[in-house]
Design an enzyme around this catalytic site. Structure first.
Site, short mmCIF file in Angstrom:
data_model
loop_
_atom_site.label_atom_id
_atom_site.label_comp_id
_atom_site.label_asym_id
_atom_site.label_seq_id
_atom_site.Cartn_x
_atom_site.Cartn_y
_atom_site.Cartn_z
N ASN A 173 -63.96 42.80 -23.10
CA ASN A 173 -63.33 41.49 -22.90
C ASN A 173 -63.21 40.66 -24.17
O ASN A 173 -62.52 39.64 -24.18
CB ASN A 173 -64.09 40.69 -21.83
CG ASN A 173 -63.94 41.30 -20.45
OD1 ASN A 173 -63.27 42.31 -20.27
ND2 ASN A 173 -64.57 40.69 -19.47
N TYR A 229 -72.08 53.05 -20.62
CA TYR A 229 -70.61 53.07 -20.52
C TYR A 229 -69.98 54.31 -21.17
O TYR A 229 -68.76 54.47 -21.12
CB TYR A 229 -70.02 51.83 -21.19
CG TYR A 229 -70.49 50.52 -20.61
CD1 TYR A 229 -70.15 50.16 -19.30
CD2 TYR A 229 -71.26 49.63 -21.35
CE1 TYR A 229 -70.57 48.96 -18.76
CE2 TYR A 229 -71.69 48.42 -20.81
CZ TYR A 229 -71.35 48.09 -19.52
OH TYR A 229 -71.77 46.90 -18.99
N HIS A 257 -63.23 53.21 -18.44
CA HIS A 257 -62.84 52.10 -19.31
C HIS A 257 -63.02 52.45 -20.79
O HIS A 257 -62.51 51.74 -21.65
CB HIS A 257 -63.69 50.87 -18.96
CG HIS A 257 -62.92 49.59 -18.87
ND1 HIS A 257 -61.55 49.52 -18.72
CD2 HIS A 257 -63.34 48.29 -18.92
CE1 HIS A 257 -61.17 48.25 -18.67
NE2 HIS A 257 -62.23 47.49 -18.80
N ASN A 315 -58.09 43.28 -19.49
CA ASN A 315 -58.79 42.21 -20.21
C ASN A 315 -58.91 42.44 -21.71
O ASN A 315 -58.90 41.49 -22.49
CB ASN A 315 -60.19 41.99 -19.61
CG ASN A 315 -60.12 41.32 -18.25
OD1 ASN A 315 -59.17 40.60 -17.94
ND2 ASN A 315 -61.12 41.55 -17.42
N TYR A 345 -67.63 44.61 -26.86
CA TYR A 345 -67.37 44.70 -25.42
C TYR A 345 -65.89 44.45 -25.16
O TYR A 345 -65.22 43.73 -25.89
CB TYR A 345 -68.26 43.77 -24.59
CG TYR A 345 -69.69 44.24 -24.56
CD1 TYR A 345 -70.08 45.23 -23.65
CD2 TYR A 345 -70.63 43.74 -25.46
CE1 TYR A 345 -71.39 45.70 -23.64
CE2 TYR A 345 -71.94 44.21 -25.45
CZ TYR A 345 -72.31 45.19 -24.54
OH TYR A 345 -73.60 45.67 -24.55
#
Length: 199
Positions: free
Chosen positions: A71, A18, A23, A117, A69
């Site tokens: 979320n 990532y 994001h 989120n 993470y």
């Protein structure tokens, strides 16, 4: 918490896959900020985050990258807020925004998650929408109504292109300059400057 402390929390996902994703703009901005002051991040398990700090003028800047993470970002933010007993006006959340064009910045002192989120979880865990967030536009994916959700996921988790990165580096610089001036400029002026910026 001391009056001269500023808490900046950049949202993203931990993990090598990532690192360069859209994001992870919150992480990428904080890495740029910390390098400017030769500050190194270390993992703080009790805060569920990687953490560093440095001094600018008379203020101490504390930077956090949640290790939960996206979320579950609220778990880390709540741990930070509770540990330092922070007034939320001292907290600034850095986050990507799919509804803003690439290169656009939006500073909001409160508001809904807008479908993000990470923000949704922070609102849920803090039980309030009243916290500062600096949103950085990543643009929308190509329109495909039959695969809209899939397109959105692949867009936000997709890697930033070299062309996008060139634009985002200018955005990071503008946000960093504004954060550096928090103790010398009126906050409303800073908000206006950021919201009118577009590269």
């Amino acid at each position: 918490m001391k009056d001269n402390e500023v808490f900046i929390i950049g949202l993203g996902n931990p993990g090598k896959q990532y690192i360069k994703s859209r994001h992870n703009i919150g992480f990428l901005l904080l890495e740029t900020f910390s390098k400017k002051y030769d500050a190194q991040f270390t993992l703080k398990n009790k805060l569920k985050s990687r953490y560093t700090e440095f001094k600018i003028n008379d203020s101490i800047y504390k930077l956090f990258m949640p290790h939960t993470y996206m979320n579950n970002s609220g778990d880390a933010v709540k741990a930070i807020v509770d540990w330092y007993k922070i007034s939320l006006d001292k907290v600034f959340i850095i986050v990507d925004d799919i509804d803003l064009p690439l290169g656009k910045i939006r500073f909001r002192k409160k508001g809904s998650s807008g479908g993000h989120n990470g923000l949704k979880d922070i609102i849920n865990k803090l039980q309030t929408e009243n916290f500062n967030r600096i949103k950085i536009g990543i643009g929308s994916p190509p329109i495909n109504e039959t695969k809209k959700q899939l397109n959105t996921i692949s867009h936000v988790l997709g890697n930033i292109s070299s062309q996008e990165n060139s634009t985002l580096e200018k955005v990071y610089q503008k946000v960093i300059e504004s954060l550096e001036e928090l103790d010398i400029k009126n906050e409303d002026y800073i908000i206006s400057e950021l919201n009118s910026f577009h590269k």
